[in-house]
Enzyme design. Structure first.
Site, PDB file in Angstrom:
ATOM      1  N   PRO A  43       0.749  -1.212  -0.018  1.00  0.00           N
ATOM      2  CA  PRO A  43      -0.199  -0.044  -0.026  1.00  0.00           C
ATOM      3  C   PRO A  43       0.703   1.041  -0.143  1.00  0.00           C
ATOM      4  O   PRO A  43       1.840   1.424   0.577  1.00  0.00           O
ATOM      5  CB  PRO A  43      -0.825  -0.164   1.590  1.00  0.00           C
ATOM      6  CG  PRO A  43      -0.098  -1.168   2.153  1.00  0.00           C
ATOM      7  CD  PRO A  43       0.485  -2.080   1.178  1.00  0.00           C
ATOM      8  N   ARG A  81       5.375  10.979  -2.459  1.00  0.00           N
ATOM      9  CA  ARG A  81       5.023  10.512  -1.049  1.00  0.00           C
ATOM     10  C   ARG A  81       6.185  10.794  -0.391  1.00  0.00           C
ATOM     11  O   ARG A  81       7.307  10.058  -0.456  1.00  0.00           O
ATOM     12  CB  ARG A  81       4.732   8.948  -0.908  1.00  0.00           C
ATOM     13  CG  ARG A  81       4.622   8.453   0.432  1.00  0.00           C
ATOM     14  CD  ARG A  81       4.347   6.974   0.440  1.00  0.00           C
ATOM     15  NE  ARG A  81       4.123   6.528   1.783  1.00  0.00           N
ATOM     16  CZ  ARG A  81       4.415   5.208   1.964  1.00  0.00           C
ATOM     17  NH1 ARG A  81       4.560   4.399   1.251  1.00  0.00           N
ATOM     18  NH2 ARG A  81       4.034   4.940   3.250  1.00  0.00           N
ATOM     19  N   TYR A 102      11.360   8.486   1.170  1.00  0.00           N
ATOM     20  CA  TYR A 102      11.206   7.462   0.222  1.00  0.00           C
ATOM     21  C   TYR A 102      12.004   7.676  -1.212  1.00  0.00           C
ATOM     22  O   TYR A 102      11.859   6.768  -2.086  1.00  0.00           O
ATOM     23  CB  TYR A 102       9.640   6.830   0.140  1.00  0.00           C
ATOM     24  CG  TYR A 102       9.307   6.514   1.205  1.00  0.00           C
ATOM     25  CD1 TYR A 102       9.621   5.301   1.911  1.00  0.00           C
ATOM     26  CD2 TYR A 102       8.273   7.064   1.937  1.00  0.00           C
ATOM     27  CE1 TYR A 102       9.047   4.888   2.868  1.00  0.00           C
ATOM     28  CE2 TYR A 102       7.523   6.753   2.885  1.00  0.00           C
ATOM     29  CZ  TYR A 102       8.035   5.484   3.524  1.00  0.00           C
ATOM     30  OH  TYR A 102       7.343   4.996   4.659  1.00  0.00           O
ATOM     31  N   ASN A 113       7.780  -5.747  -1.024  1.00  0.00           N
ATOM     32  CA  ASN A 113       7.821  -4.818  -0.357  1.00  0.00           C
ATOM     33  C   ASN A 113       6.347  -4.632   0.279  1.00  0.00           C
ATOM     34  O   ASN A 113       5.270  -3.887  -0.131  1.00  0.00           O
ATOM     35  CB  ASN A 113       8.110  -3.386  -1.027  1.00  0.00           C
ATOM     36  CG  ASN A 113       8.162  -2.261   0.083  1.00  0.00           C
ATOM     37  OD1 ASN A 113       7.734  -2.302   1.443  1.00  0.00           O
ATOM     38  ND2 ASN A 113       8.792  -1.178  -0.168  1.00  0.00           N
ATOM     39  N   ALA A 169       3.063  -0.840   4.710  1.00  0.00           N
ATOM     40  CA  ALA A 169       2.437  -0.829   6.050  1.00  0.00           C
ATOM     41  C   ALA A 169       2.224  -2.531   6.558  1.00  0.00           C
ATOM     42  O   ALA A 169       2.089  -2.598   7.747  1.00  0.00           O
ATOM     43  CB  ALA A 169       1.257   0.096   6.354  1.00  0.00           C
ATOM     44  N   HIS A 229       3.950  -4.599   9.133  1.00  0.00           N
ATOM     45  CA  HIS A 229       3.942  -4.497  10.468  1.00  0.00           C
ATOM     46  C   HIS A 229       2.711  -5.095  11.259  1.00  0.00           C
ATOM     47  O   HIS A 229       2.486  -4.948  12.413  1.00  0.00           O
ATOM     48  CB  HIS A 229       4.182  -3.075  10.916  1.00  0.00           C
ATOM     49  CG  HIS A 229       5.161  -2.245  10.285  1.00  0.00           C
ATOM     50  ND1 HIS A 229       6.475  -2.778  10.335  1.00  0.00           N
ATOM     51  CD2 HIS A 229       5.293  -1.422   9.096  1.00  0.00           C
ATOM     52  CE1 HIS A 229       7.090  -2.004   9.385  1.00  0.00           C
ATOM     53  NE2 HIS A 229       6.589  -1.171   8.676  1.00  0.00           N
ATOM     54  N   ASP A 242       1.470 -15.534   6.374  1.00  0.00           N
ATOM     55  CA  ASP A 242       1.011 -16.931   6.208  1.00  0.00           C
ATOM     56  C   ASP A 242       0.967 -17.455   4.660  1.00  0.00           C
ATOM     57  O   ASP A 242       1.347 -18.705   4.407  1.00  0.00           O
ATOM     58  CB  ASP A 242      -0.564 -17.304   6.745  1.00  0.00           C
ATOM     59  CG  ASP A 242      -0.647 -17.223   8.061  1.00  0.00           C
ATOM     60  OD1 ASP A 242       0.560 -17.094   8.871  1.00  0.00           O
ATOM     61  OD2 ASP A 242      -1.741 -17.217   8.982  1.00  0.00           O
ATOM     62  N   HIS A 272      12.586  -2.988   1.778  1.00  0.00           N
ATOM     63  CA  HIS A 272      12.121  -1.895   2.054  1.00  0.00           C
ATOM     64  C   HIS A 272      12.845  -0.657   1.589  1.00  0.00           C
ATOM     65  O   HIS A 272      14.219  -0.867   1.499  1.00  0.00           O
ATOM     66  CB  HIS A 272      12.206  -1.622   3.599  1.00  0.00           C
ATOM     67  CG  HIS A 272      11.296  -2.467   4.179  1.00  0.00           C
ATOM     68  ND1 HIS A 272       9.889  -2.463   4.317  1.00  0.00           N
ATOM     69  CD2 HIS A 272      11.666  -3.766   5.062  1.00  0.00           C
ATOM     70  CE1 HIS A 272       9.237  -3.442   4.957  1.00  0.00           C
ATOM     71  NE2 HIS A 272      10.140  -4.252   5.145  1.00  0.00           N
ATOM     72  N   LEU A 273      12.386   0.614   1.110  1.00  0.00           N
ATOM     73  CA  LEU A 273      13.126   1.695   0.747  1.00  0.00           C
ATOM     74  C   LEU A 273      13.898   2.167   1.985  1.00  0.00           C
ATOM     75  O   LEU A 273      15.309   2.449   1.837  1.00  0.00           O
ATOM     76  CB  LEU A 273      12.288   2.637   0.124  1.00  0.00           C
ATOM     77  CG  LEU A 273      11.468   2.153  -1.065  1.00  0.00           C
ATOM     78  CD1 LEU A 273      10.189   2.976  -1.278  1.00  0.00           C
ATOM     79  CD2 LEU A 273      12.470   2.228  -2.353  1.00  0.00           C
ATOM     80  N   SER A 274      13.271   2.548   3.043  1.00  0.00           N
ATOM     81  CA  SER A 274      13.900   3.184   4.270  1.00  0.00           C
ATOM     82  C   SER A 274      14.309   2.004   5.158  1.00  0.00           C
ATOM     83  O   SER A 274      14.116   0.957   4.852  1.00  0.00           O
ATOM     84  CB  SER A 274      12.673   3.936   4.977  1.00  0.00           C
ATOM     85  OG  SER A 274      11.746   3.109   5.463  1.00  0.00           O
ATOM     86  N   ARG A 297      13.671   3.629  12.340  1.00  0.00           N
ATOM     87  CA  ARG A 297      12.279   4.735  12.349  1.00  0.00           C
ATOM     88  C   ARG A 297      11.554   4.682  13.635  1.00  0.00           C
ATOM     89  O   ARG A 297      12.079   3.958  14.551  1.00  0.00           O
ATOM     90  CB  ARG A 297      11.644   4.527  11.018  1.00  0.00           C
ATOM     91  CG  ARG A 297      12.365   4.713   9.817  1.00  0.00           C
ATOM     92  CD  ARG A 297      11.769   4.752   8.430  1.00  0.00           C
ATOM     93  NE  ARG A 297      10.413   5.604   8.412  1.00  0.00           N
ATOM     94  CZ  ARG A 297       9.658   5.468   7.515  1.00  0.00           C
ATOM     95  NH1 ARG A 297       9.432   4.645   6.864  1.00  0.00           N
ATOM     96  NH2 ARG A 297       8.675   6.440   7.656  1.00  0.00           N
TER      97      ARG A 297
HETATM   98  C1  DQA Z   1       8.026   0.756   3.768  1.00  0.00           C
HETATM   99  C2  DQA Z   1       8.645   1.100   5.355  1.00  0.00           C
HETATM  100  C3  DQA Z   1       6.783   0.955   5.927  1.00  0.00           C
HETATM  101  O1  DQA Z   1       7.039   0.955   7.321  1.00  0.00           O
HETATM  102  C4  DQA Z   1       6.110   1.792   5.356  1.00  0.00           C
HETATM  103  O2  DQA Z   1       4.743   1.412   5.922  1.00  0.00           O
HETATM  104  C5  DQA Z   1       6.009   1.713   3.942  1.00  0.00           C
HETATM  105  C6  DQA Z   1       7.250   1.767   2.954  1.00  0.00           C
HETATM  106  C7  DQA Z   1       9.493   1.104   2.929  1.00  0.00           C
HETATM  107  O3  DQA Z   1       9.715   0.672   1.758  1.00  0.00           O
HETATM  108  O4  DQA Z   1      10.306   1.851   3.626  1.00  0.00           O
HETATM  109  O5  DQA Z   1       5.025   2.081   3.197  1.00  0.00           O
HETATM  110  O6  DQA Z   1       7.992  -0.627   3.364  1.00  0.00           O
END
Ligand code: DQA
Length: 149
Positions: free
Chosen positions: A10, A18, A23, A74, A77, A80, A87, A100-102, A107
């Site tokens: 998402p 964004r 990102y 990826n 959200a 988490h 599953d 993940h990008l970040s 964080r």
């Molecule tokens: C993310 C990190 C997640 O915590 C966040 O909800 C995202 C992007 C990332 O690529 O850094 O939407 O997956």
């Protein structure tokens, strides 16, 4: 041909606009084009999917379980929160890399827990769009190694 799924969760459709300081400024199209370029050089076929809904991601994974040899996801959200995506990955038993990008571990506390990491073979977090490229090469190496066993 090595067949790999790329799954974007998402709000990744909003990349470019964004939170660019977190990102980056690349759009999802740019990232997908970069992945297609790398795939083209390495005899990899990609199926790329983005969805903002958890059920659609679960369905996409299940629908492609006979096709895919590897998965790069990826979960955004859902990383988490989603027991359902975790599953699905566990059920498919196809090597999966979480990206993940970040750097989620640098964080907010709620991002520092991944439900996906324990069912992935690896996690790459914090290299921006290069996280996906590194995942592609890592997975390629792993799958080639398995084929030569
Ligand atoms: C993310 C990190 C997640 O915590 C966040 O909800 C995202 C992007 C990332 O690529 O850094 O939407 O997956």
């Amino acid at each position: 041909m090595i067949k790999i799924l790329i799954v974007h969760g998402p709000n990744l459709d909003l990349l470019g606009d964004r939170e660019p300081t977190v990102y980056g400024t690349d759009t999802l199209e740019n990232i997908n084009a970069l992945l297609q370029k790398e795939a083209g050089k390495n005899n990899i076929e990609l199926k790329i999917f983005q969805s903002n809904s958890e059920g659609d991601i679960v369905n996409f994974l299940g629908d492609n379980r006979k096709w895919a040899e590897g998965i790069i996801i990826n979960p955004a959200a859902y990383t988490h929160t989603s027991v359902a995506i975790r599953d699905a990955i566990k059920a498919l038993n196809i090597p999966t890399v979480e990206v993940h990008l970040s750097n989620i571990y640098a964080r907010e506390e709620f991002r520092q827990k991944s439900l996906i990491a324990p069912v992935a073979i690896a996690t790459i977090s914090g290299f921006g769009k290069q996280s996906y490229v590194l995942a592609l090469y890592g997975l390629l190496n792993l799958i080639k190694g398995q084929k030569n066993e």
